[in-house]
Scaffold this motif. Structure first.
Motif, short mmCIF file in Angstrom:
data_model
loop_
_atom_site.label_atom_id
_atom_site.label_comp_id
_atom_site.label_asym_id
_atom_site.label_seq_id
_atom_site.Cartn_x
_atom_site.Cartn_y
_atom_site.Cartn_z
N ALA A 74 56.73 57.78 40.60
CA ALA A 74 56.41 57.91 42.03
C ALA A 74 55.48 56.79 42.47
N ILE A 75 54.47 56.50 41.67
CA ILE A 75 53.52 55.44 42.02
C ILE A 75 54.22 54.09 42.04
N VAL A 76 55.02 53.80 41.01
CA VAL A 76 55.72 52.51 40.95
C VAL A 76 56.69 52.36 42.12
N ALA A 77 57.40 53.46 42.46
CA ALA A 77 58.38 53.40 43.55
C ALA A 77 57.73 53.23 44.91
N GLU A 78 56.63 53.95 45.14
CA GLU A 78 55.99 53.94 46.46
C GLU A 78 54.99 52.80 46.64
N GLU A 79 54.33 52.41 45.57
CA GLU A 79 53.22 51.45 45.70
C GLU A 79 53.42 50.17 44.89
N GLY A 80 54.50 50.13 44.13
CA GLY A 80 54.73 48.96 43.30
C GLY A 80 54.00 49.07 41.97
N PHE A 81 54.35 48.18 41.04
CA PHE A 81 53.73 48.22 39.72
C PHE A 81 52.22 47.99 39.80
N ARG A 82 51.80 47.23 40.80
CA ARG A 82 50.36 46.97 40.97
C ARG A 82 49.60 48.25 41.29
N GLY A 83 50.31 49.27 41.77
CA GLY A 83 49.66 50.54 42.05
C GLY A 83 49.02 51.15 40.83
N LEU A 84 49.55 50.82 39.64
CA LEU A 84 48.98 51.34 38.39
C LEU A 84 47.67 50.65 38.03
N TYR A 85 47.35 49.58 38.75
CA TYR A 85 46.11 48.85 38.48
C TYR A 85 45.17 48.87 39.67
N LYS A 86 45.36 49.88 40.54
CA LYS A 86 44.44 50.01 41.67
C LYS A 86 43.03 50.28 41.16
N GLY A 87 42.06 49.66 41.81
CA GLY A 87 40.67 49.83 41.40
C GLY A 87 40.30 48.98 40.21
N LEU A 88 41.20 48.06 39.79
CA LEU A 88 40.91 47.25 38.60
C LEU A 88 39.71 46.33 38.81
N THR A 89 39.62 45.72 40.00
CA THR A 89 38.51 44.79 40.26
C THR A 89 37.15 45.48 40.15
N PRO A 90 36.92 46.58 40.89
CA PRO A 90 35.63 47.26 40.70
C PRO A 90 35.49 47.87 39.32
N SER A 91 36.63 48.24 38.70
CA SER A 91 36.56 48.82 37.36
C SER A 91 36.04 47.81 36.35
N ILE A 92 36.58 46.58 36.40
CA ILE A 92 36.11 45.55 35.47
C ILE A 92 34.64 45.24 35.73
N GLY A 93 34.29 45.10 37.02
CA GLY A 93 32.89 44.85 37.35
C GLY A 93 31.99 45.97 36.88
N ALA A 94 32.44 47.20 37.14
CA ALA A 94 31.61 48.36 36.77
C ALA A 94 31.58 48.58 35.28
N VAL A 95 32.75 48.49 34.63
CA VAL A 95 32.81 48.80 33.20
C VAL A 95 32.13 47.72 32.37
N ALA A 96 32.37 46.45 32.71
CA ALA A 96 31.71 45.37 31.96
C ALA A 96 30.19 45.49 32.11
N SER A 97 29.73 45.70 33.36
CA SER A 97 28.30 45.90 33.59
C SER A 97 27.81 47.17 32.94
N SER A 98 28.62 48.24 33.08
CA SER A 98 28.25 49.54 32.55
C SER A 98 28.07 49.49 31.04
N LYS A 99 29.04 48.93 30.35
CA LYS A 99 28.97 48.90 28.89
C LYS A 99 27.90 47.93 28.39
N ALA A 100 27.71 46.84 29.11
CA ALA A 100 26.63 45.92 28.75
C ALA A 100 25.27 46.64 28.83
N LEU A 101 25.05 47.30 29.99
CA LEU A 101 23.81 48.05 30.17
C LEU A 101 23.74 49.24 29.23
N PHE A 102 24.90 49.88 29.03
CA PHE A 102 24.97 51.10 28.24
C PHE A 102 24.48 50.87 26.80
#
Length: 316
Positions: A74-102
């Motif tokens: 459903a996600i791929v059909a309605e939003e394209g394959f990129r829909g599976l990577y929504k939130g990737l930009t803030p995720s990388i920023g948050a996770v890289a920062s999060s794990k570094a700080l963590f």
């Protein structure tokens, strides 16, 4: 401890590398998990209607979520394959920062807690919980943005992050929108304490040897897997509550349906039962266990490589 082990830059670098690898490998599973936890997503409910502004709302409490395969298609059909990577930009920023700080904060917390208590289990539990608490509060705005992007069923666009931040800024005074779900994050901090309590007991004190990286990574993978399954299962309802608190679902009275931690917990349990508290749990394990294995494997490996390089430098 060697000088390198006490160096904050070492833990920050190793943590950032670990978080980046982990989020890139598991981003599609994170999107699917968030959709299953939510009641806003039309892919996760049986009965929805669209209001005048085009926002989907539920007629009734959410039904049983669809299969992962159906949701994926459903996600791929309605939003394209990129829909599976929504939130990737803030995720990388948050996770890289999060794990570094963590990892840096865990090292520092453990060092300070040991000054007052020498009992290993207490040190690990306390240090892990404090680390999770501080980390969750600092990075909560990133996670809110990520969740909103993942729940957005429109086509992906490059301006999505900027638009989401702008809407959140205008939605509530005093930046409250950026700290939705923080109460659930605070309660969920105990997961980190439980995780490290188990992990430090299972992980060999010296996992890596000069020529046996595969065996060492296997030991780290086993310790992190068992620790994550137990701790995540016990505290998983806080994940669902946090996602609901970040939704924009409205009641017939035009007020937000999910507000405050215990009220949201009670509402979910009354309307959906125990199954509602564990929506997306299986997918969460499928996502979080590999992520944890990758994160801790990369972290421990980078630590070892830095320490090995340091020993070589000192030998010359």
């Amino acid at each position: 401890m060697s000088i390198k082990e006490d160096n904050p830059l070492l833990h920050l670098t190793a943590g950032a590398a670990a978080g980046t690898f982990g989020v890139l490998a598991t981003s599609p599973l994170e999107v699917l998990k968030t959709r299953q936890q939510s009641t806003v997503s039309s892919y996760s409910s049986r009965s929805v209607h669209t209001n005048e502004s085009g926002v989907k709302r539920l007629h009734t409490a959410a039904g049983k979520p669809p299969s992962l395969r159906a949701q994926y298609h459903a996600i791929v059909a309605e939003e394209g394959f990129r829909g599976l990577y929504k939130g990737l930009t803030p995720s990388i920023g948050a996770v890289a920062s999060s794990k570094a700080l963590f990892f840096w904060m865990y090292s520092e917390c453990r060092k300070h807690v040991r000054k007052h208590c020498n009992q290993g289990q207490v040190v690990h539990l306390t240090s892990g919980t404090l680390t999770g608490l501080i980390n969750s509060i600092i990075l909560n705005p990133f996670w809110v943005i990520k969740t909103k992007l993942q729940l957005d069923e429109k086509k992906c666009s490059r301006s999505a992050v900027r638009k989401t931040i702008k809407e959140m800024w205008a939605a509530e005074p005093y930046m409250r929108a950026f700290f939705r779900g923080s109460s659930a994050s605070i309660v969920g901090s105990f997961e980190f304490g439980m995780f490290f309590l188990i992990y430090e007991e299972l992980k060999p004190r010296s996992a890596f040897t000069e020529n046996n990286y595969l065996q060492a990574l296997s030991k780290v993978a086993f310790a992190s897997t068992v620790s994550k399954i137990v701790s995540s299962t016990c505290l998983y309802p806080t994940e669902v509550i946090r996602t609901r608190l970040r939704e924009d679902l409205e009641t017939p009275e035009k007020s937000r349906k999910y507000r405050k931690f215990w009220r949201t917990c009670s509402t979910i349990y009354k309307e959906e039962g125990l199954n509602g508290m564990y929506r997306g749990w299986v997918l969460h394990l499928f996502k979080t266990v590999p992520f944890t294995m990758i994160t801790f494997g990369v972290y421990e490996l980078v630590l070892h490589l830095f320490q090995r390089q340091d020993k070589r430098a000192l030998s010359y």
